[in-house]
Design a protein around this motif. Sequence first.
Motif, PDB file in Angstrom:
ATOM      1  N   GLY A 191      40.883   7.344 -33.036  1.00 53.24           N
ATOM      2  CA  GLY A 191      41.472   6.865 -31.788  1.00 53.24           C
ATOM      3  C   GLY A 191      41.518   7.904 -30.701  1.00 53.24           C
ATOM      4  N   LEU A 192      40.604   8.878 -30.755  1.00 56.47           N
ATOM      5  CA  LEU A 192      40.561   9.940 -29.750  1.00 56.47           C
ATOM      6  C   LEU A 192      39.245   9.851 -28.986  1.00 56.47           C
ATOM      7  N   PRO A 193      39.189   9.078 -27.904  1.00 55.77           N
ATOM      8  CA  PRO A 193      37.957   9.005 -27.111  1.00 55.77           C
ATOM      9  C   PRO A 193      37.565  10.393 -26.622  1.00 55.77           C
ATOM     10  N   CYS A 194      36.263  10.650 -26.552  1.00 58.96           N
ATOM     11  CA  CYS A 194      35.810  11.985 -26.182  1.00 58.96           C
ATOM     12  C   CYS A 194      34.598  11.900 -25.269  1.00 58.96           C
ATOM     13  N   ALA A 195      34.324  13.008 -24.591  1.00 54.14           N
ATOM     14  CA  ALA A 195      33.140  13.128 -23.752  1.00 54.14           C
ATOM     15  C   ALA A 195      32.094  13.916 -24.529  1.00 54.14           C
ATOM     16  N   GLY A 216      34.595   4.241 -27.990  1.00 53.06           N
ATOM     17  CA  GLY A 216      35.313   4.911 -26.907  1.00 53.06           C
ATOM     18  C   GLY A 216      34.735   6.221 -26.424  1.00 53.06           C
ATOM     19  N   TRP A 217      33.564   6.620 -26.885  1.00 49.49           N
ATOM     20  CA  TRP A 217      33.010   7.862 -26.365  1.00 49.49           C
ATOM     21  C   TRP A 217      32.351   7.613 -25.013  1.00 49.49           C
ATOM     22  N   GLN A 218      32.254   8.671 -24.208  1.00 47.80           N
ATOM     23  CA  GLN A 218      31.607   8.601 -22.905  1.00 47.80           C
ATOM     24  C   GLN A 218      30.688   9.810 -22.730  1.00 47.80           C
TER      25      GLN A 218
END
Length: 327
Positions: A191-195, A216-218
């Motif tokens: 649950g930790l979106p990251c770049a 959720g990654w970007q």
Amino acid sequence: MEIEFRPEGIYIPAIDLWLDPRTPVGHAWLSHAHSDHARGLHATVIATRITAGIYRHRWPLPEGRAQQVLLIDPGQTLEFHGARLTALRAAHILGAAQLLIEYGGERTVYTGDIKLAEPICGWATEIVPCDRLIVESTFALPIYDFLTAAEAQRRIVQFAGESMAAGLVPVFLGYGLGRGQEIVHTLTAAGLPCAVHGAIAGLIPYYEAEGIPFPGWQPYERRKEETRPLVITPGRQDSLAVPAARTRVALVSGWAAVDSARARSGADVLIPYSDHAGFPELLAIVEQSEARRIDIVHGYAEAFARLLRQRGWEAAAAGTAAGEVQV
């Protein structure tokens, strides 16, 4: 079966087959898609479906250039120049495989890069009995004993949480193929979106196609001052828009098993997890193979061969020179 260990790769003259050659050849087995094993445009490529796909992504075929690709996934066999070739699962990066070569009544296994412990992403290693084993020894010293996948994931998530709680941006260093995707998968699954740096992000679709989620990654935007966790390749810290004083850096690598890695990488925290076998795993691979003869390539080959001979094996360092090792 004669096997030649040449500077350009491992060659089996009787069946005209190269194992992970470093220059273009006629017929090449590619154990996995890291650039020190899968490089150049060979006339014929033999590989797993996943490895062949990533290899083509990294080495696109020029217009008008022909190449034969023979796919053998784990458990499948191929009759080739009088030999029987069988792919076996190898826990390294996505799609990695060993090759069992049966020829003239002899069974030879070439491991390529391998680990025995279960990886974060990918399949588990399959060991089969053989007469001769060609094994890589990147970390064949007792100081290299790595974290399990579960413990590495726990430390990655813990590092991210502690850094953000302190108002700092967690930055993870991982190679573009393999480690980078494992870090991104670990963070997003928690649950930790990251770049994500482009060298890592560009290969995520191959993992997603195998059912590995990355929610959720970007893409990392170089000029954007991020607050989310960042996953980049080693040596890219200087290109970050985030001031160094606001970051905390973790190196996730087999080299993180030695303290000098902190100074070399500029990392604040070392997480010793690798997609190569540590020393205890290498010993177990050799033992479980039941091989009479062991040829050792890469890394600490001489030291590992000497130790195996002391324990009763017929073992020798093959002396092939590796390129950049991604661990």
